[in-house]
Design a protein around this motif. Structure first.
Motif, PDB file in Angstrom:
ATOM      1  N   TYR A   1       0.857  -1.214  -0.081  1.00 50.33           N
ATOM      2  CA  TYR A   1       0.063   0.023   0.062  1.00 50.33           C
ATOM      3  C   TYR A   1       0.830   1.265   0.007  1.00 50.33           C
ATOM      4  CZ  TYR A   1      -2.962   3.713   1.659  1.00 50.33           C
ATOM      5  OH  TYR A   1      -3.658   5.162   1.856  1.00 50.33           O
ATOM      6  N   THR A   2       1.793   1.335   0.974  1.00 47.86           N
ATOM      7  CA  THR A   2       2.612   2.594   0.844  1.00 47.86           C
ATOM      8  C   THR A   2       3.439   2.617  -0.323  1.00 47.86           C
ATOM      9  OG1 THR A   2       4.392   1.293   2.177  1.00 47.86           O
ATOM     10  CG2 THR A   2       3.009   2.306   3.637  1.00 47.86           C
ATOM     11  N   GLY A   3       3.941   1.448  -1.009  1.00 47.31           N
ATOM     12  CA  GLY A   3       4.768   1.554  -2.104  1.00 47.31           C
ATOM     13  C   GLY A   3       4.041   2.276  -3.334  1.00 47.31           C
ATOM     14  N   THR A   4       2.607   1.742  -3.384  1.00 46.31           N
ATOM     15  CA  THR A   4       1.456   2.295  -4.433  1.00 46.31           C
ATOM     16  C   THR A   4       1.403   3.635  -4.142  1.00 46.31           C
ATOM     17  OG1 THR A   4       0.644   0.217  -4.669  1.00 46.31           O
ATOM     18  CG2 THR A   4      -0.782   2.071  -5.499  1.00 46.31           C
ATOM     19  N   SER A   5       0.833   4.235  -2.777  1.00 49.79           N
ATOM     20  CA  SER A   5       0.730   5.521  -2.309  1.00 49.79           C
ATOM     21  C   SER A   5       1.740   6.427  -2.470  1.00 49.79           C
ATOM     22  CB  SER A   5       0.416   5.473  -0.953  1.00 49.79           C
ATOM     23  OG  SER A   5       0.360   6.636  -0.356  1.00 49.79           O
ATOM     24  N   MET A   6       3.083   6.019  -2.146  1.00 46.00           N
ATOM     25  CA  MET A   6       4.168   6.760  -2.794  1.00 46.00           C
ATOM     26  C   MET A   6       4.679   6.947  -4.466  1.00 46.00           C
ATOM     27  SD  MET A   6       6.616   8.693  -1.458  1.00 46.00           S
ATOM     28  CE  MET A   6       6.590   8.142  -0.030  1.00 46.00           C
ATOM     29  N   PHE A   7       4.215   6.111  -4.990  1.00 45.87           N
ATOM     30  CA  PHE A   7       4.122   5.942  -6.537  1.00 45.87           C
ATOM     31  C   PHE A   7       3.198   7.002  -6.953  1.00 45.87           C
ATOM     32  CE2 PHE A   7       2.092   4.843 -10.452  1.00 45.87           C
ATOM     33  CZ  PHE A   7       3.084   5.172 -11.378  1.00 45.87           C
ATOM     34  N   VAL A   8       1.822   6.950  -6.509  1.00 48.92           N
ATOM     35  CA  VAL A   8       0.658   7.841  -7.079  1.00 48.92           C
ATOM     36  C   VAL A   8       1.230   9.488  -6.499  1.00 48.92           C
ATOM     37  CG1 VAL A   8      -1.517   8.550  -6.535  1.00 48.92           C
ATOM     38  CG2 VAL A   8      -1.035   6.078  -6.839  1.00 48.92           C
ATOM     39  N   HIS A   9       1.672   9.531  -5.409  1.00 50.43           N
ATOM     40  CA  HIS A   9       2.136  10.875  -4.922  1.00 50.43           C
ATOM     41  C   HIS A   9       3.095  11.642  -5.913  1.00 50.43           C
ATOM     42  CE1 HIS A   9       3.028  14.297  -2.274  1.00 50.43           C
ATOM     43  NE2 HIS A   9       4.192  13.793  -2.167  1.00 50.43           N
ATOM     44  N   ARG A  10       4.051  10.966  -6.078  1.00 47.47           N
ATOM     45  CA  ARG A  10       5.256  11.101  -6.968  1.00 47.47           C
ATOM     46  C   ARG A  10       4.898  11.597  -8.191  1.00 47.47           C
ATOM     47  NH1 ARG A  10      10.572   7.808  -4.568  1.00 47.47           N
ATOM     48  NH2 ARG A  10      10.705   9.081  -2.866  1.00 47.47           N
ATOM     49  N   PHE A  11       3.863  10.548  -8.730  1.00 50.03           N
ATOM     50  CA  PHE A  11       3.489  10.819 -10.307  1.00 50.03           C
ATOM     51  C   PHE A  11       2.486  12.033 -10.452  1.00 50.03           C
ATOM     52  CE2 PHE A  11       1.760   8.224 -14.083  1.00 50.03           C
ATOM     53  CZ  PHE A  11       2.345   9.303 -14.926  1.00 50.03           C
TER      54      PHE A  11
END
Length: 197
Positions: free
Chosen positions: A16-26
Protein backbone atom coordinates in the motif's frame (compact mmCIF):
# COMPACT_ATOMS: atom_id res chain seq x y z
CA UNK A 1 -1.10 -18.25 13.06
CA UNK A 2 -0.48 -14.86 14.72
CA UNK A 3 2.93 -14.61 13.03
CA UNK A 4 1.49 -15.36 9.57
CA UNK A 5 -1.25 -12.76 10.05
CA UNK A 6 1.37 -10.25 11.11
CA UNK A 7 3.48 -11.04 8.01
CA UNK A 8 0.43 -10.73 5.76
CA UNK A 9 -0.42 -7.36 7.30
CA UNK A 10 3.18 -6.22 6.91
CA UNK A 11 3.26 -7.21 3.22
CA UNK A 12 -0.07 -5.46 2.60
CA UNK A 13 1.20 -2.32 4.34
CA UNK A 14 4.42 -2.25 2.28
CA UNK A 15 2.44 -2.77 -0.96
CA UNK A 16 0.00 0.00 0.00
CA UNK A 17 2.68 2.52 0.99
CA UNK A 18 4.66 1.70 -2.14
CA UNK A 19 1.62 2.33 -4.33
CA UNK A 20 0.73 5.43 -2.35
CA UNK A 21 4.26 6.81 -2.79
CA UNK A 22 4.17 6.11 -6.54
CA UNK A 23 0.83 7.88 -6.92
CA UNK A 24 2.06 10.87 -4.88
CA UNK A 25 5.25 11.21 -6.92
CA UNK A 26 3.52 10.75 -10.25
CA UNK A 27 0.94 13.40 -9.28
CA UNK A 28 3.79 15.81 -8.46
CA UNK A 29 5.45 14.97 -11.77
CA UNK A 30 2.23 15.72 -13.69
CA UNK A 31 1.74 19.01 -11.86
CA UNK A 32 5.31 20.14 -12.52
CA UNK A 33 5.11 19.04 -16.16
CA UNK A 34 1.93 21.04 -16.63
CA UNK A 35 3.47 24.16 -15.13
CA UNK A 36 6.41 23.97 -17.54
CA UNK A 37 4.17 24.33 -20.60
CA UNK A 38 4.27 27.67 -22.44
CA UNK A 39 1.44 28.93 -24.65
CA UNK A 40 1.97 30.12 -28.21
CA UNK A 41 -0.08 32.91 -29.78
CA UNK A 42 -3.14 31.10 -31.13
CA UNK A 43 -6.57 31.68 -32.61
CA UNK A 44 -8.45 30.27 -29.66
CA UNK A 45 -8.20 28.97 -26.12
CA UNK A 46 -9.91 25.72 -25.09
CA UNK A 47 -10.91 25.86 -21.42
CA UNK A 48 -11.65 22.42 -20.02
CA UNK A 49 -14.51 22.15 -17.58
CA UNK A 50 -14.69 21.10 -13.95
CA UNK A 51 -17.47 20.96 -11.37
CA UNK A 52 -19.79 23.95 -11.09
CA UNK A 53 -22.43 24.54 -8.40
CA UNK A 54 -25.10 26.18 -10.50
CA UNK A 55 -23.42 29.26 -11.93
CA UNK A 56 -20.75 29.19 -9.18
CA UNK A 57 -17.63 27.56 -10.64
CA UNK A 58 -15.64 25.39 -8.25
CA UNK A 59 -12.23 26.67 -7.16
CA UNK A 60 -10.38 24.53 -9.74
CA UNK A 61 -12.69 25.82 -12.48
CA UNK A 62 -12.21 29.41 -11.33
CA UNK A 63 -8.46 28.86 -11.61
CA UNK A 64 -8.83 27.63 -15.18
CA UNK A 65 -11.06 30.57 -16.10
CA UNK A 66 -8.65 33.11 -14.61
CA UNK A 67 -5.81 31.53 -16.58
CA UNK A 68 -7.90 31.85 -19.76
CA UNK A 69 -8.70 35.48 -18.93
CA UNK A 70 -4.97 36.16 -18.57
CA UNK A 71 -4.31 34.79 -22.07
CA UNK A 72 -7.20 36.73 -23.58
CA UNK A 73 -6.31 40.02 -21.91
CA UNK A 74 -2.68 39.72 -23.00
CA UNK A 75 -3.59 39.03 -26.63
CA UNK A 76 -2.32 35.45 -26.70
CA UNK A 77 -5.76 34.32 -27.94
CA UNK A 78 -8.63 36.19 -29.59
CA UNK A 79 -11.45 33.73 -28.84
CA UNK A 80 -12.36 31.12 -26.22
CA UNK A 81 -13.98 27.70 -26.39
CA UNK A 82 -15.50 26.58 -23.09
CA UNK A 83 -15.97 22.82 -22.96
CA UNK A 84 -17.97 20.85 -20.44
CA UNK A 85 -21.35 19.15 -20.21
CA UNK A 86 -23.77 18.88 -17.33
CA UNK A 87 -22.99 16.21 -14.77
CA UNK A 88 -25.60 14.36 -12.74
CA UNK A 89 -24.83 16.58 -9.73
CA UNK A 90 -24.89 19.84 -11.70
CA UNK A 91 -27.90 22.02 -12.54
CA UNK A 92 -26.29 23.77 -15.53
CA UNK A 93 -23.62 22.73 -17.98
CA UNK A 94 -20.05 23.61 -17.10
CA UNK A 95 -19.78 25.45 -20.43
CA UNK A 96 -22.74 27.74 -19.59
CA UNK A 97 -21.28 28.50 -16.16
CA UNK A 98 -17.87 29.25 -17.67
CA UNK A 99 -19.30 31.53 -20.34
CA UNK A 100 -21.23 33.51 -17.74
CA UNK A 101 -18.08 33.89 -15.59
CA UNK A 102 -16.07 35.14 -18.57
CA UNK A 103 -18.76 37.62 -19.64
CA UNK A 104 -19.01 38.95 -16.06
CA UNK A 105 -15.25 39.51 -16.24
CA UNK A 106 -15.41 41.61 -19.39
CA UNK A 107 -15.13 39.13 -22.26
CA UNK A 108 -17.57 39.89 -25.12
CA UNK A 109 -20.05 37.03 -25.58
CA UNK A 110 -19.43 36.87 -29.33
CA UNK A 111 -15.85 35.62 -28.84
CA UNK A 112 -16.93 32.73 -26.57
CA UNK A 113 -18.00 29.42 -28.11
CA UNK A 114 -19.59 26.58 -26.14
CA UNK A 115 -19.35 22.81 -26.14
CA UNK A 116 -22.08 21.72 -23.70
CA UNK A 117 -22.01 17.98 -24.45
CA UNK A 118 -18.60 16.72 -23.27
CA UNK A 119 -18.45 14.30 -20.35
CA UNK A 120 -14.69 13.64 -20.17
CA UNK A 121 -11.33 14.87 -21.45
CA UNK A 122 -11.51 12.88 -24.67
CA UNK A 123 -14.93 14.33 -25.53
CA UNK A 124 -13.79 17.83 -24.47
CA UNK A 125 -11.04 17.78 -27.05
CA UNK A 126 -12.85 15.85 -29.78
CA UNK A 127 -15.83 18.22 -29.62
CA UNK A 128 -13.58 21.28 -29.39
CA UNK A 129 -11.66 20.06 -32.44
CA UNK A 130 -14.93 19.76 -34.35
CA UNK A 131 -15.93 23.26 -33.25
CA UNK A 132 -12.54 24.63 -34.33
CA UNK A 133 -12.97 23.08 -37.77
CA UNK A 134 -16.41 24.68 -38.12
CA UNK A 135 -14.96 28.08 -37.14
CA UNK A 136 -11.89 27.75 -39.36
CA UNK A 137 -9.44 27.73 -36.42
CA UNK A 138 -6.21 25.76 -36.73
CA UNK A 139 -4.33 26.67 -33.51
CA UNK A 140 -5.33 26.61 -29.85
CA UNK A 141 -4.04 26.87 -26.31
CA UNK A 142 -5.48 24.30 -23.92
CA UNK A 143 -6.14 25.63 -20.41
CA UNK A 144 -6.74 23.30 -17.51
CA UNK A 145 -5.34 22.48 -14.07
CA UNK A 146 -1.58 21.84 -14.02
CA UNK A 147 -1.88 18.14 -13.12
CA UNK A 148 -4.47 17.62 -15.89
CA UNK A 149 -2.60 19.47 -18.64
CA UNK A 150 -0.14 16.70 -19.64
CA UNK A 151 -3.01 14.28 -20.36
CA UNK A 152 -5.06 16.94 -22.16
CA UNK A 153 -2.11 17.82 -24.42
CA UNK A 154 -1.36 14.15 -25.10
CA UNK A 155 -4.99 13.52 -26.09
CA UNK A 156 -5.07 16.61 -28.32
CA UNK A 157 -1.90 15.55 -30.11
CA UNK A 158 -3.28 12.02 -30.53
CA UNK A 159 -6.24 13.69 -32.27
CA UNK A 160 -3.84 15.64 -34.51
CA UNK A 161 -4.58 19.06 -33.02
CA UNK A 162 -2.04 21.90 -33.26
CA UNK A 163 -1.99 23.01 -29.62
CA UNK A 164 0.10 24.37 -26.79
CA UNK A 165 -0.86 24.51 -23.13
CA UNK A 166 -1.23 26.89 -20.21
CA UNK A 167 -1.67 25.59 -16.68
CA UNK A 168 -3.90 26.89 -13.93
CA UNK A 169 -1.87 26.34 -10.77
CA UNK A 170 -3.57 23.89 -8.45
CA UNK A 171 -3.96 24.35 -4.71
CA UNK A 172 -3.41 21.95 -1.81
CA UNK A 173 -7.15 21.35 -1.73
CA UNK A 174 -6.82 19.72 -5.17
CA UNK A 175 -4.36 17.03 -4.05
CA UNK A 176 -7.06 14.34 -4.18
CA UNK A 177 -7.96 15.33 -7.75
CA UNK A 178 -4.26 15.27 -8.66
CA UNK A 179 -3.98 11.71 -7.32
CA UNK A 180 -7.08 10.64 -9.28
CA UNK A 181 -5.45 12.10 -12.38
CA UNK A 182 -2.64 9.54 -12.07
CA UNK A 183 -5.14 6.70 -12.59
CA UNK A 184 -6.90 8.57 -15.41
CA UNK A 185 -3.53 9.09 -17.09
CA UNK A 186 -2.77 5.37 -16.92
CA UNK A 187 -6.29 4.43 -18.06
CA UNK A 188 -6.09 6.71 -21.13
CA UNK A 189 -2.72 5.21 -22.02
CA UNK A 190 -4.07 1.66 -21.81
CA UNK A 191 -7.04 2.63 -24.00
CA UNK A 192 -4.69 4.08 -26.64
CA UNK A 193 -6.07 7.58 -26.25
CA UNK A 194 -2.64 8.99 -25.53
CA UNK A 195 1.02 7.92 -25.35
CA UNK A 196 2.40 7.31 -21.86
CA UNK A 197 4.63 10.42 -22.02
Amino acid sequence: MIVSLFLLAAVAFIAYTGTSMFVHRFALYLRESGRRERPAVSQTCIVLGAYTDGFRPSLPLQGRLRAALHLYRHGVVQTLIVSGGQGEDETVSEARSMKRFLIMNGVPPYVIFEDRRSKDTWENLKNSQRLMQQLGFTTAVIVTSDYHLPRALAVARTLGMNVTGFAAHSTREESRAARREVFAHIQYTLKGRQPLF
